[in-house]
Design an enzyme around this catalytic site. Structure first.
Site, mmCIF file in Angstrom:
data_model
loop_
_atom_site.group_PDB
_atom_site.id
_atom_site.type_symbol
_atom_site.label_atom_id
_atom_site.label_comp_id
_atom_site.label_asym_id
_atom_site.label_seq_id
_atom_site.Cartn_x
_atom_site.Cartn_y
_atom_site.Cartn_z
ATOM 1 N N ARG A 185 -2.133 2.284 -0.606
ATOM 2 C CA ARG A 185 -1.274 1.664 -1.604
ATOM 3 C C ARG A 185 -1.372 2.437 -2.918
ATOM 4 N NH1 ARG A 185 0.835 -0.351 2.088
ATOM 5 N NH2 ARG A 185 1.121 -2.570 2.579
ATOM 6 N N HIS A 233 6.479 7.114 1.313
ATOM 7 C CA HIS A 233 5.929 5.950 2.021
ATOM 8 C C HIS A 233 6.378 5.933 3.482
ATOM 9 C CE1 HIS A 233 4.223 1.670 1.210
ATOM 10 N NE2 HIS A 233 3.925 2.071 2.437
#
Length: 270
Positions: A185, A233
């Site tokens: 993250r 991502h």
């Protein structure tokens, strides 16, 4: 609405459904759900994991560890400069690679790196055993885990404890010239500390798949930094067909039994 399948729901959205029985995160992490201050209490949360996601993460981690290990950014620069420059690196057993976070994705990635021949370490909150991987656990063993690491992969869950863990203090404990890969993250990384560590040479290169703001703003320094590889991502991005099957199977089992193997622990944060 009794079932909500979500990714980064807006604060307050889930509270609009008084009959909500279960929340499904389209991904392995649930931090994007837990940040909602209006999140309905006591509604179970299911993560979306599975062989497909694990395989994708294994591929991504192996690709970028090997890329840093073989110094491909420098080799590509040599090609651009038409410079016949042979870069000789240690063999994998002489390279220490550390994986932070030994859940499903982290454990599989660490095992993959060990199978490739790297001297592989793993660190997690609680003790784990993984074949071919030297494991460390808890805050007391973090410094020992970091010492000597030349390539560091972050696959920790994002919690209040792990937020900002990739910072100047941590970077200073790695081998000078280490490489960092963050595919967990964006909140794990202190952006300014990474830029400073790259400038000083303490960190040589970084691969970043996750960011504080996504999409990454076009004016962010990471885009144009010569020592940073940015990916959008995609390390373990699931395709729609596979994701649909996994989510449907979990919801069917939850409806029949009130639970499923991929239940998350909101109190723990993952």
């Amino acid at each position: 609405v009794k079932q909500a399948v979500v990714w980064r729901p807006r604060p307050g959205d889930l509270a609009r459904f008084p009959n909500l029985e279960v929340i499904v995160s389209i991904g392995a992490g649930i931090d994007h759900v837990l940040v909602d201050p209006h999140l309905p209490k006591d509604v179970p949360i299911i993560r979306t994991v599975g062989d497909d996601l694990t395989q994708r993460m294994r591929e991504y981690v192996a690709l970028h560890v090997l890329r840093h290990h073989r110094d491909m950014p420098r080799q590509l620069q040599a090609q651009a400069e038409k410079d016949w420059h042979a870069i000789v690196v240690p063999v994998a057993p002489n390279r220490i690679v550390g994986v932070m976070g030994l859940g499903n994705l982290g454990a599989a990635s660490a095992k993959t790196l060990s199978d490739l021949g790297f001297t592989t370490r793993g660190w997690s909150k609680s003790a784990k055993t993984i074949e071919g991987v030297k494991t460390f656990a808890g805050g007391d063993e973090l410094d020992t885990f970091l010492s000597g690491c030349e390539i560091l992969v972050n696959l920790l869950p994002l919690t209040e404890v792990t937020k900002g863990i990739l910072n100047a203090d941590l970077f200073a404990k790695l081998t000078p010239g280490a490489c960092v890969i963050n595919c967990a993250r964006g909140g794990h990384l202190v952006d300014e500390d990474l830029l400073s560590a790259l400038e000083s040479g303490q960190i040589k290169q970084a691969t970043l798949d996750v960011f504080h703001q996504e999409p990454l703003p076009t004016d962010h320094a990471f885009w144009s930094h010569s020592a940073i590889t940015v990916t959008p991502h995609v390390a373990s991005q699931i395709d729609a067909a596979t994701g649909g099957r996994l989510i449907a199977a979990n919801l069917q089992e939850f409806a029949a039994t009130g639970t499923c193997p991929d239940m998350a622990d909101a109190e723990r944060g993952y």
